[in-house]
Design a protein around this motif. Structure first.
Motif, PDB file in Angstrom:
ATOM      1  N   SER A 195      48.936  29.966  36.829  1.00 53.77           N
ATOM      2  CA  SER A 195      48.954  29.572  35.415  1.00 53.77           C
ATOM      3  C   SER A 195      48.198  30.582  34.557  1.00 53.77           C
ATOM      4  O   SER A 195      47.295  31.278  35.040  1.00 53.77           O
ATOM      5  CB  SER A 195      48.324  28.190  35.229  1.00 53.77           C
ATOM      6  OG  SER A 195      46.927  28.264  35.446  1.00 53.77           O
ATOM      7  N   ALA A 196      48.537  30.608  33.281  1.00 54.21           N
ATOM      8  CA  ALA A 196      47.843  31.481  32.329  1.00 54.21           C
ATOM      9  C   ALA A 196      46.375  31.073  32.182  1.00 54.21           C
ATOM     10  O   ALA A 196      45.499  31.929  32.009  1.00 54.21           O
ATOM     11  CB  ALA A 196      48.548  31.438  30.978  1.00 54.21           C
ATOM     12  N   GLU A 197      46.105  29.779  32.298  1.00 56.63           N
ATOM     13  CA  GLU A 197      44.723  29.299  32.214  1.00 56.63           C
ATOM     14  C   GLU A 197      43.890  29.840  33.373  1.00 56.63           C
ATOM     15  O   GLU A 197      42.731  30.223  33.189  1.00 56.63           O
ATOM     16  CB  GLU A 197      44.678  27.760  32.204  1.00 56.63           C
ATOM     17  CG  GLU A 197      45.303  27.128  30.975  1.00 56.63           C
ATOM     18  CD  GLU A 197      46.834  27.064  31.023  1.00 56.63           C
ATOM     19  OE1 GLU A 197      47.426  26.897  29.950  1.00 56.63           O
ATOM     20  OE2 GLU A 197      47.435  27.212  32.113  1.00 56.63           O
ATOM     21  N   ARG A 198      44.496  29.892  34.546  1.00 52.50           N
ATOM     22  CA  ARG A 198      43.773  30.414  35.709  1.00 52.50           C
ATOM     23  C   ARG A 198      43.544  31.920  35.568  1.00 52.50           C
ATOM     24  O   ARG A 198      42.481  32.422  35.933  1.00 52.50           O
ATOM     25  CB  ARG A 198      44.553  30.095  36.988  1.00 52.50           C
ATOM     26  CG  ARG A 198      43.818  30.500  38.238  1.00 52.50           C
ATOM     27  CD  ARG A 198      42.469  29.811  38.325  1.00 52.50           C
ATOM     28  NE  ARG A 198      42.132  29.656  39.717  1.00 52.50           N
ATOM     29  CZ  ARG A 198      40.914  29.441  40.150  1.00 52.50           C
ATOM     30  NH1 ARG A 198      39.907  29.343  39.312  1.00 52.50           N
ATOM     31  NH2 ARG A 198      40.688  29.303  41.432  1.00 52.50           N
ATOM     32  N   VAL A 199      44.534  32.640  35.034  1.00 60.05           N
ATOM     33  CA  VAL A 199      44.361  34.074  34.789  1.00 60.05           C
ATOM     34  C   VAL A 199      43.181  34.290  33.845  1.00 60.05           C
ATOM     35  O   VAL A 199      42.325  35.149  34.083  1.00 60.05           O
ATOM     36  CB  VAL A 199      45.651  34.723  34.240  1.00 60.05           C
ATOM     37  CG1 VAL A 199      45.383  36.102  33.665  1.00 60.05           C
ATOM     38  CG2 VAL A 199      46.710  34.799  35.331  1.00 60.05           C
ATOM     39  N   ALA A 200      43.120  33.504  32.761  1.00 65.08           N
ATOM     40  CA  ALA A 200      42.018  33.635  31.797  1.00 65.08           C
ATOM     41  C   ALA A 200      40.672  33.325  32.457  1.00 65.08           C
ATOM     42  O   ALA A 200      39.677  34.015  32.208  1.00 65.08           O
ATOM     43  CB  ALA A 200      42.259  32.716  30.601  1.00 65.08           C
ATOM     44  N   ALA A 201      40.632  32.310  33.296  1.00 67.01           N
ATOM     45  CA  ALA A 201      39.388  31.947  33.983  1.00 67.01           C
ATOM     46  C   ALA A 201      38.959  33.048  34.951  1.00 67.01           C
ATOM     47  O   ALA A 201      37.767  33.396  35.027  1.00 67.01           O
ATOM     48  CB  ALA A 201      39.553  30.619  34.717  1.00 67.01           C
ATOM     49  N   LEU A 202      39.905  33.610  35.690  1.00 63.97           N
ATOM     50  CA  LEU A 202      39.573  34.708  36.611  1.00 63.97           C
ATOM     51  C   LEU A 202      39.120  35.938  35.841  1.00 63.97           C
ATOM     52  O   LEU A 202      38.186  36.636  36.264  1.00 63.97           O
ATOM     53  CB  LEU A 202      40.767  35.038  37.507  1.00 63.97           C
ATOM     54  CG  LEU A 202      41.097  34.005  38.580  1.00 63.97           C
ATOM     55  CD1 LEU A 202      42.393  34.379  39.293  1.00 63.97           C
ATOM     56  CD2 LEU A 202      39.956  33.868  39.576  1.00 63.97           C
ATOM     57  N   ASP A 203      39.769  36.218  34.717  1.00 64.09           N
ATOM     58  CA  ASP A 203      39.380  37.351  33.884  1.00 64.09           C
ATOM     59  C   ASP A 203      37.919  37.197  33.455  1.00 64.09           C
ATOM     60  O   ASP A 203      37.107  38.116  33.615  1.00 64.09           O
ATOM     61  CB  ASP A 203      40.309  37.434  32.671  1.00 64.09           C
ATOM     62  CG  ASP A 203      40.023  38.613  31.763  1.00 64.09           C
ATOM     63  OD1 ASP A 203      39.604  39.683  32.265  1.00 64.09           O
ATOM     64  OD2 ASP A 203      40.214  38.471  30.544  1.00 64.09           O
ATOM     65  N   ALA A 204      37.566  36.035  32.946  1.00 60.68           N
ATOM     66  CA  ALA A 204      36.184  35.786  32.519  1.00 60.68           C
ATOM     67  C   ALA A 204      35.224  35.871  33.702  1.00 60.68           C
ATOM     68  O   ALA A 204      34.133  36.458  33.590  1.00 60.68           O
ATOM     69  CB  ALA A 204      36.082  34.411  31.848  1.00 60.68           C
ATOM     70  N   HIS A 205      35.615  35.321  34.827  1.00 60.45           N
ATOM     71  CA  HIS A 205      34.747  35.328  36.010  1.00 60.45           C
ATOM     72  C   HIS A 205      34.486  36.745  36.513  1.00 60.45           C
ATOM     73  O   HIS A 205      33.356  37.080  36.886  1.00 60.45           O
ATOM     74  CB  HIS A 205      35.368  34.474  37.121  1.00 60.45           C
ATOM     75  CG  HIS A 205      34.571  34.488  38.377  1.00 60.45           C
ATOM     76  ND1 HIS A 205      33.322  33.908  38.468  1.00 60.45           N
ATOM     77  CD2 HIS A 205      34.820  35.038  39.590  1.00 60.45           C
ATOM     78  CE1 HIS A 205      32.851  34.086  39.683  1.00 60.45           C
ATOM     79  NE2 HIS A 205      33.744  34.773  40.385  1.00 60.45           N
ATOM     80  N   LEU A 206      35.501  37.582  36.540  1.00 62.39           N
ATOM     81  CA  LEU A 206      35.325  38.941  37.060  1.00 62.39           C
ATOM     82  C   LEU A 206      34.415  39.786  36.165  1.00 62.39           C
ATOM     83  O   LEU A 206      33.817  40.754  36.638  1.00 62.39           O
ATOM     84  CB  LEU A 206      36.678  39.624  37.254  1.00 62.39           C
ATOM     85  CG  LEU A 206      37.541  39.033  38.372  1.00 62.39           C
ATOM     86  CD1 LEU A 206      38.887  39.743  38.437  1.00 62.39           C
ATOM     87  CD2 LEU A 206      36.829  39.077  39.718  1.00 62.39           C
ATOM     88  N   TRP A 207      34.269  39.410  34.902  1.00 64.78           N
ATOM     89  CA  TRP A 207      33.335  40.115  34.030  1.00 64.78           C
ATOM     90  C   TRP A 207      31.899  39.681  34.288  1.00 64.78           C
ATOM     91  O   TRP A 207      30.966  40.435  34.012  1.00 64.78           O
ATOM     92  CB  TRP A 207      33.664  39.872  32.559  1.00 64.78           C
ATOM     93  CG  TRP A 207      34.866  40.606  32.078  1.00 64.78           C
ATOM     94  CD1 TRP A 207      36.043  40.058  31.654  1.00 64.78           C
ATOM     95  CD2 TRP A 207      35.032  42.024  31.960  1.00 64.78           C
ATOM     96  NE1 TRP A 207      36.932  41.048  31.301  1.00 64.78           N
ATOM     97  CE2 TRP A 207      36.327  42.266  31.479  1.00 64.78           C
ATOM     98  CE3 TRP A 207      34.211  43.117  32.237  1.00 64.78           C
ATOM     99  CZ2 TRP A 207      36.824  43.545  31.255  1.00 64.78           C
ATOM    100  CZ3 TRP A 207      34.703  44.398  32.011  1.00 64.78           C
ATOM    101  CH2 TRP A 207      35.991  44.599  31.530  1.00 64.78           C
TER     102      TRP A 207
END
Length: 152
Positions: free
Chosen positions: A38-50
């Protein structure tokens, strides 16, 4: 054929396991695409990797950014490969529909929640289909100390 690895997550979460695996890929000079469901999971992973580690940095970005093709690690929901990745991670039930779609990759990595019966059943089905298609498949599980052990 593509080497396909199945990582059975039971003791640690995806957020704990994914960054070190991505770092190993970058150390080896591999470009990576991470496909989530999901796009929500992509956004969460993006934030987490930062933010996952104050001492580390994983260069990455989501698909759709203007420099997506230049990203060493690309986060997406799509089955495409705009950054020319040689490794594809599939998380949260994301998948490529056809076993032939794995051909462009040296390695595909499924990370699945071993505490979720549906995720385990899905991983077993993928294992069977990918093995039947001729891919080399391996199964990895963490031992009591948290080290990954090849089980099959």
């Amino acid at each position: 054929m593509t080497e396909v690895l199945f990582y059975h997550l039971q003791r640690r979460t995806l957020e704990q396991v994914l960054p070190p695996l991505l770092a190993k890929c970058l150390e080896r000079g591999w470009r990576v695409v991470v496909q989530a469901a999901s796009a929500e999971r992509v956004a969460a992973l993006d934030a987490h990797l930062w933010t996952y580690d104050d001492e580390s940095f994983l260069p990455h970005g989501p698909a759709g950014d203007r420099d997506a093709a230049d990203q060493p690690i690309l986060l997406t929901t799509a089955p495409t490969n705009p950054n020319g990745a040689s490794v594809r991670f599939l998380v949260d039930g994301a998948e490529l529909d056809d076993p032939a779609a794995y051909a462009p990759y040296a390695r595909a990595v499924f990370l699945f929640d071993g505490n979720d019966d549906e995720a385990v059943a899905s991983a077993r089905g993928r294992w069977t289909a990918l093995k039947a298609a001729g891919h080399e498949v391996t199964y990895w599980r963490q031992d009591e100390a948290g080290r990954w052990e090849r089980k099959g």
